[in-house]
Scaffold this motif. Sequence first.
Motif, mmCIF file in Angstrom:
data_model
loop_
_atom_site.group_PDB
_atom_site.id
_atom_site.type_symbol
_atom_site.label_atom_id
_atom_site.label_comp_id
_atom_site.label_asym_id
_atom_site.label_seq_id
_atom_site.Cartn_x
_atom_site.Cartn_y
_atom_site.Cartn_z
ATOM 1 N N VAL A 1 20.956 -4.364 28.883
ATOM 2 C CA VAL A 1 20.288 -5.186 29.903
ATOM 3 C C VAL A 1 18.857 -4.696 30.122
ATOM 4 O O VAL A 1 17.932 -5.511 30.241
ATOM 5 C CB VAL A 1 21.095 -5.187 31.223
ATOM 6 N N ASP A 2 18.655 -3.386 30.151
ATOM 7 C CA ASP A 2 17.306 -2.837 30.326
ATOM 8 C C ASP A 2 16.405 -3.168 29.134
ATOM 9 O O ASP A 2 15.229 -3.485 29.307
ATOM 10 C CB ASP A 2 17.352 -1.321 30.517
ATOM 11 N N LEU A 3 16.946 -3.067 27.922
ATOM 12 C CA LEU A 3 16.145 -3.337 26.728
ATOM 13 C C LEU A 3 15.971 -4.824 26.441
ATOM 14 O O LEU A 3 15.004 -5.222 25.792
ATOM 15 C CB LEU A 3 16.780 -2.654 25.505
ATOM 16 N N HIS A 4 16.926 -5.632 26.915
ATOM 17 C CA HIS A 4 16.907 -7.071 26.630
ATOM 18 C C HIS A 4 17.190 -7.865 27.905
ATOM 19 O O HIS A 4 18.229 -8.523 28.023
ATOM 20 C CB HIS A 4 17.942 -7.411 25.549
ATOM 21 N N PRO A 5 16.259 -7.819 28.879
ATOM 22 C CA PRO A 5 16.483 -8.563 30.121
ATOM 23 C C PRO A 5 16.654 -10.053 29.818
ATOM 24 O O PRO A 5 15.938 -10.611 28.984
ATOM 25 C CB PRO A 5 15.228 -8.314 30.948
ATOM 26 N N GLY A 6 17.620 -10.659 30.467
ATOM 27 C CA GLY A 6 17.885 -12.073 30.245
ATOM 28 C C GLY A 6 18.916 -12.320 29.161
ATOM 29 O O GLY A 6 19.207 -13.471 28.829
ATOM 30 N N ALA A 7 19.489 -11.249 28.626
ATOM 31 C CA ALA A 7 20.504 -11.398 27.583
ATOM 32 C C ALA A 7 21.738 -12.084 28.156
ATOM 33 O O ALA A 7 22.090 -11.910 29.323
ATOM 34 C CB ALA A 7 20.886 -10.034 27.006
ATOM 35 N N ALA A 8 22.399 -12.857 27.312
ATOM 36 C CA ALA A 8 23.657 -13.494 27.683
ATOM 37 C C ALA A 8 24.789 -12.477 27.567
ATOM 38 O O ALA A 8 24.699 -11.547 26.760
ATOM 39 C CB ALA A 8 23.924 -14.681 26.765
ATOM 40 N N PRO A 9 25.836 -12.633 28.342
ATOM 41 C CA PRO A 9 26.974 -11.728 28.227
ATOM 42 C C PRO A 9 27.521 -11.601 26.802
ATOM 43 O O PRO A 9 27.898 -10.508 26.379
ATOM 44 C CB PRO A 9 28.012 -12.329 29.180
#
Length: 141
Positions: free
Chosen positions: A44-52
């Motif tokens: 989540v920190d490296l890829h904000p906006g990632a889908a579950p």
Amino acid sequence: MEDDPLADLADLIMNVGRLVRARAPEGPGTVSLTETERQVMRVVDLHPGAAPSAIASRTRLQRTNVSATLRSLEDKGMISRRSTTGRGIAVHPTRLAQSNLQLLRRAWSRELGGILGDDLDAVRDCNALLARLEQRLTDEN
């Protein structure tokens, strides 16, 4: 034991990670996370906006485990989930998560700086190697 530098590297990576985590600051201002929560927060920190589903793929965790972990992280105030177009969900770190990560990174830097001194060129070389390894392990599906 036979000489196997790649197995030795894997063993050292896991042990050093455990030792660094054991020295992480605890108490007021820090949010304690489980190992699974740490894995999910890294994505989540490296890829904000990632889908579950992308988080599950990158962490190599089952989708049901990621869903449960996201609920736990949301309860701790570490993530927010927002609807996207259609039925999609985007996961973002909160300000609390960002400040928690900053606190941890400062503590890690102090701890390792006290041990490694100022040999930052060697540290950067090691970081590049480990980042390449992480990327290739993450990309494998």
